[in-house]
Design a protein around this motif. Sequence first.
Motif, PDB file in Angstrom:
ATOM      1  N   CYS A  13     -12.179  43.963  44.540  1.00 54.28           N
ATOM      2  CA  CYS A  13     -11.622  43.132  45.605  1.00 54.28           C
ATOM      3  C   CYS A  13     -11.513  41.663  45.188  1.00 54.28           C
ATOM      4  CB  CYS A  13     -12.524  43.285  46.818  1.00 54.28           C
ATOM      5  SG  CYS A  13     -12.149  42.223  48.172  1.00 54.28           S
ATOM      6  N   CYS A  50      -9.567  36.236  48.453  1.00 58.97           N
ATOM      7  CA  CYS A  50      -9.314  37.372  47.580  1.00 58.97           C
ATOM      8  C   CYS A  50      -7.960  37.950  47.974  1.00 58.97           C
ATOM      9  CB  CYS A  50     -10.430  38.408  47.712  1.00 58.97           C
ATOM     10  SG  CYS A  50     -10.467  39.270  49.294  1.00 58.97           S
ATOM     11  N   GLN A  51      -7.529  38.995  47.275  1.00 56.16           N
ATOM     12  CA  GLN A  51      -6.184  39.529  47.534  1.00 56.16           C
ATOM     13  C   GLN A  51      -6.040  40.081  48.943  1.00 56.16           C
ATOM     14  OE1 GLN A  51      -4.538  41.579  43.791  1.00 56.16           O
ATOM     15  NE2 GLN A  51      -6.758  41.705  43.610  1.00 56.16           N
ATOM     16  N   MET A  52      -7.119  40.597  49.493  1.00 55.56           N
ATOM     17  CA  MET A  52      -7.037  41.199  50.828  1.00 55.56           C
ATOM     18  C   MET A  52      -7.564  40.272  51.918  1.00 55.56           C
ATOM     19  SD  MET A  52      -8.350  44.639  49.218  1.00 55.56           S
ATOM     20  CE  MET A  52      -9.054  43.581  47.986  1.00 55.56           C
ATOM     21  N   LYS A  53      -7.846  39.060  51.547  1.00 56.69           N
ATOM     22  CA  LYS A  53      -8.303  38.031  52.482  1.00 56.69           C
ATOM     23  C   LYS A  53      -9.622  38.378  53.175  1.00 56.69           C
ATOM     24  CE  LYS A  53      -3.939  35.747  53.436  1.00 56.69           C
ATOM     25  NZ  LYS A  53      -2.933  36.435  52.650  1.00 56.69           N
ATOM     26  N   MET A  54     -10.482  39.101  52.457  1.00 62.09           N
ATOM     27  CA  MET A  54     -11.798  39.398  53.010  1.00 62.09           C
ATOM     28  C   MET A  54     -12.777  38.282  52.666  1.00 62.09           C
ATOM     29  SD  MET A  54     -11.339  43.163  51.664  1.00 62.09           S
ATOM     30  CE  MET A  54     -13.041  43.639  51.469  1.00 62.09           C
ATOM     31  N   TYR A  55     -12.576  37.702  51.498  1.00 63.18           N
ATOM     32  CA  TYR A  55     -13.388  36.553  51.094  1.00 63.18           C
ATOM     33  C   TYR A  55     -12.502  35.327  51.221  1.00 63.18           C
ATOM     34  CZ  TYR A  55     -16.643  39.819  48.916  1.00 63.18           C
ATOM     35  OH  TYR A  55     -17.535  40.819  48.676  1.00 63.18           O
TER      36      TYR A  55
HETATM   37 CU   LIG Z   1     -10.801  41.420  49.150  1.00 61.94          CU
END
Ligand SMILES: [Cu+2]
Length: 63
Positions: A13, A50-55
Amino acid sequence: MTLSFLRKDPSPCVEKVVFDELNLSFDLPINKKVAVKIKPEKAGEITFTCQMKMYMGSLNVSD
Ligand SMILES: [Cu+2]
């Protein structure tokens, strides 16, 4: 400006850091310091994720 990233998390991630507003992304290998050069065009907040905008993190750019 140059930012220094050191990725410690093995999760895929976080293999890239993405600066959406600047249309930039950089690979982050594990346990290796990466110097990231960005050129903010205006003062204000710049977020990076991060790429999925979780961080997510942010910078406050002043004039
Ligand atoms: Cu992520």
